[in-house]
Design a protein around this motif. Structure first.
Motif, PDB file in Angstrom:
ATOM      1  N   ASP A 472       9.030   5.238  -4.575  1.00  0.00           N
ATOM      2  CA  ASP A 472       8.971   3.850  -5.032  1.00  0.00           C
ATOM      3  C   ASP A 472       8.478   2.917  -3.933  1.00  0.00           C
ATOM      4  OD1 ASP A 472       9.945   4.505  -7.538  1.00  0.00           O
ATOM      5  OD2 ASP A 472      12.055   4.194  -6.972  1.00  0.00           O
ATOM      6  N   GLU A 473       8.680   3.334  -2.685  1.00  0.00           N
ATOM      7  CA  GLU A 473       8.347   2.444  -1.570  1.00  0.00           C
ATOM      8  C   GLU A 473       6.860   2.419  -1.243  1.00  0.00           C
ATOM      9  OE1 GLU A 473       8.881   6.472   0.383  1.00  0.00           O
ATOM     10  OE2 GLU A 473       9.562   5.363  -1.385  1.00  0.00           O
ATOM     11  N   VAL A 475       2.905   1.812  -1.920  1.00  0.00           N
ATOM     12  CA  VAL A 475       1.961   1.056  -2.743  1.00  0.00           C
ATOM     13  C   VAL A 475       0.547   1.290  -2.226  1.00  0.00           C
ATOM     14  CG1 VAL A 475       3.658  -0.718  -3.326  1.00  0.00           C
ATOM     15  CG2 VAL A 475       2.204  -1.015  -1.310  1.00  0.00           C
ATOM     16  N   ALA A 481       2.539  -5.774  -1.075  1.00  0.00           N
ATOM     17  CA  ALA A 481       3.706  -4.961  -0.747  1.00  0.00           C
ATOM     18  C   ALA A 481       4.947  -5.832  -0.719  1.00  0.00           C
ATOM     19  CB  ALA A 481       3.510  -4.273   0.602  1.00  0.00           C
ATOM     20  N   GLN A 485       8.606  -1.985   1.089  1.00  0.00           N
ATOM     21  CA  GLN A 485       7.498  -1.139   0.650  1.00  0.00           C
ATOM     22  C   GLN A 485       6.487  -0.929   1.773  1.00  0.00           C
ATOM     23  OE1 GLN A 485       6.185  -3.171  -3.023  1.00  0.00           O
ATOM     24  NE2 GLN A 485       7.027  -1.414  -4.130  1.00  0.00           N
TER      25      GLN A 485
END
Length: 688
Positions: A472-473, A475, A481, A485
């Motif tokens: 999930d972190e 991008v 971000a 992230q």
């Protein structure tokens, strides 16, 4: 296609060195002895004839002997007379046969120890049959004409020992002869009979597709079964005109090997796929916790096999591809003796003492336009670079060393015989292996293959390597971000590394920490690629879904490797596709890819296991290393010394950009001072 045996009954359990029959569209069948095999073949032929089909049956032993043997044995230069002679004398039962006694009797008819047969493995002596080839004299050629061209083939006179085929001939020809007589008029023996009958017996040799068989054999498979299955599929896939071309052979006494000289075409009709990897290929030995680097590499090397198929491509499309078979020169390079310079050619033996003046013959020899006729002794002819040497010429003197008045050429004495010439085949001779299986084709390799007459080459399919980022972190670079992230630095790095290695990168994108989404993406990947690299999710935490899913699939191992940077490496299979779960840290992912994934990719791609070339260089740094883990430091060479990045922190991605290679420090403790020798491996050694 039949893999024959000359030995005794091999029992009920399928095994190697037995009789195997491969039939297109069917699984290979194991036959424990020749009696059962003969009846099986008879049933196959009868069924085929009843259906009105045409049938080609290949047997992997010679149908004839070297020229002169048939007449010496039977009084007729007819191979079928040898078949009849052997049928009348060979006694065969599942547990015993008299092949060695028959061979001894034949030898005695030619003077005993004079051969032609040799090789007695029995405990008892046999009059006339030598145990080895030592002191053996053969009144006939050692090999047939076809066997002199078939690299790696064995003589039919050898009855015992590794690779021996002589026993198969003695025990096989009577069986073929009985089938021929049983179905009189319905069976043609190639190349001795016109192929007008509905059933044809042909001689095959699986050695012609040896590289493909080797690539496809693994995981406990029996090679004999693999090769008859593959040969059956190959021949069933041949176009009618190519089949006809392979059968267009004139060898009325010795016989011939089907497809000899057209080996590349034998792998073209079908896509030759190797078997999948075993589910336990990544299993660690009991009790193993921390795995040393060398042990981990050794396990990968032992357990991985090629996963790519084989195809044939035009030479111009072969750059960067891995050869799936040895490339045999179709002609010599150079094809004929030629001149290396512009000058004048003559026979060195005709030169007088001292300075030389020779009359010139009319004409010249140029590249592609050879001189017609012969050059008389004591004369010279004009030759240009690359031109074939005319008859009567073995030496060339340089233009610059000559004086010419139109009808004569003059030069100083002392020219060495053979000067300024190239011998025919001095680079590669016809029939020799020019390039070996597993070779990654470079521009220079293309030049060599072209020079020896090869227009198409067998290659492994290009290994397709998928790269998947998880978490999930993570991008996309350039996107917005949020808190906590990070940008996906791994995917671009890994995809580019794969391309630089010479494999085909496949971008599998990113998936969040969602097990269902990850499962769906891996399902899709298993249909598209041969290997998956993931980054992140490879440990044992709550959100480490890669390792969790592989564990659910029943084929996951977490290798805790004694390595810095790195350590966790999740290895498993998803629908038969190997998955390398790399650490999420870019520096650790980079190092683990070079040290573990890169050599594994080479094995999976058919190129074999590669060890990066390192160099012992003086250190330009100081370091005290602890016992227990192998370490790889980002490094480069400046002023003849190895310098390392200022920080060993695995989060310092800038160190990868700064570095030009790695320093490899051993597993034990070490105290390194400037000037000490350290192992430096440039990135180029990995193919970057």
């Amino acid at each position: 296609m039949v893999d024959w045996s000359g030995g005794n009954d091999t029992g009920p359990t399928p095994r190697k060195d037995a009789i195997w029959i491969g039939e297109a569209g069917q699984s290979p069948r194991y036959l424990r002895n020749r009696l059962l095999a003969e009846e099986d073949l008879a049933e196959q032929i009868e069924t085929s004839l009843t259906k009105g089909e045409r049938m080609l049956i290949g047997f992997d032993f010679p149908f004839g002997y070297p020229a002169g043997f048939a007449r010496a044995l039977t009084g007729q230069a007819d191979p079928m007379a040898v078949w009849d002679w052997l049928t009348a004398r060979i006694e065969d039962a599942p547990a015993a046969n008299n092949r060695f006694d028959v061979a001894g009797a034949i030898n005695r008819g030619f003077g005993g120890a004079s051969g032609p047969f040799w090789g007695n493995p029995l405990k008892r002596e046999i009059d006339g049959l030598a145990r080895t080839k030592a002191g053996y004299a053969n009144p006939f050629a050692d090999k047939r004409a076809c066997e002199t061209r078939a690299r790696g083939s064995f003589t039919c006179w050898q009855l015992a020992g590794a690779g021996a085929v002589g026993s198969q001939v003695l025990m096989g020809l009577p069986v073929l002869n009985r089938l021929r007589q049983r179905f009189a008029g319905q069976v043609a023996i190639w190349p001795f009979d016109p192929l007008t009958a509905p059933v044809a017996f042909v001689e095959i040799w699986p050695g012609l597709i040896n590289a493909a068989v080797r690539a496809a054999t693994g995981n406990g498979q029996i090679r004999d079964a693999v090769q008859v299955d593959m040969m059956a599929r190959v021949l069933a896939g041949l176009a009618p005109d190519r089949l006809a071309a392979m059968l267009a052979v004139n060898a009325p006494e010795e016989g011939w090997i089907f497809g000899l000289g057209l080996e590349q075409e034998l792998t073209a009709p079908v896509s030759l796929k190797p078997p999948p990897l075993r589910n336990d290929c990544f299993a660690l030995p009991p009790g193993v916790d921390w795995t040393p680097v060398d042990q981990a590499l050794g396990m990968l090397q032992d357990r991985l096999t090629p996963v790519v198929g084989i195809e044939e491509v035009p030479l111009m499309q072969a750059a960067g591809r891995v050869l799936a078979g040895d490339l045999v020169a179709l002609r010599s390079n150079p094809p004929q003796a030629n001149t290396a310079v512009d000058g004048y050619g003559f026979a060195a033996a005709s030169l007088p003492e001292g300075d030389v003046v020779l009359p010139l013959v009319q004409g010249r020899s140029a590249a592609g336009v050879p001189f017609q006729g012969a050059v008389p002794a004591g004369h010279a002819v004009r030759v240009l670079t690359g031109a074939a040497l005319p008859k009567g010429v073995d030496t060339v003197v340089l233009d610059e060393d000559c004086a010419v008045d139109g009808g004569h050429v003059a030069f100083r004495g002392g020219v060495k015989p053979g000067a300024n010439t190239r011998r025919a085949g001095e680079d590669v001779t016809k029939g020799a292996v020019a390039l070996q299986v597993g070779q990654l084709m470079t521009p220079a390799d293309l030049a060599l293959a072209a020079a020896v007459g090869l227009g198409r080459v067998p290659v492994f399919e290009r290994l397709r390597v998928g790269v998947l980022s998880t978490g999930d972190e993570v991008v996309e670079p350039g996107a917005e971000a949020g808190p906590g992230q990070i940008f996906d630095a791994n995917r671009a790095m890994l995809l580019t590394m794969i391309a630089r290695f010479g494999f085909e990168p496949v971008d599998l994108g990113r998936v969040p920490d969602d097990r269902s989404a990850l499962r769906a993406r891996l399902d899709e990947a298993s249909q598209r690629v041969h290997l998956v690299l993931t980054s992140g999710g490879a440990s044992a935490g709550d959100e480490d879904h890669v390792s969790a899913l592989l564990r659910e699939a029943g084929a996951m191992q977490e290798w805790r490797i004694a390595l810095k940077p790195g350590r966790p490496l999740a290895l498993g299979l998803w629908e038969g596709v190997p998955v390398f779960g790399l650490p999420g840290n870019p520096v650790a992912a980079f190092v683990c890819t070079l040290i573990f994934a890169r050599p594994a990719m080479g094995l999976l791609a058919g190129a074999g296991w590669s060890v990066p070339q390192g160099f012992d260089m003086p250190a330009g740094f100081s370091k005290s290393k602890k016992l227990g883990r192998r370490e790889y430091l980002r490094a480069r060479i400046r002023d003849g010394r190895v310098e390392v990045f200022k920080s060993e922190g695995s989060g310092r991605v800038s160190g990868l950009s700064w570095a030009e290679g790695l320093v490899e420090l051993p597993d034990g403790a070490a105290l390194i001072q400037p000037g000490d020798r350290v192992r430096y491996i440039p990135f180029g050694s990995f193919g970057l």
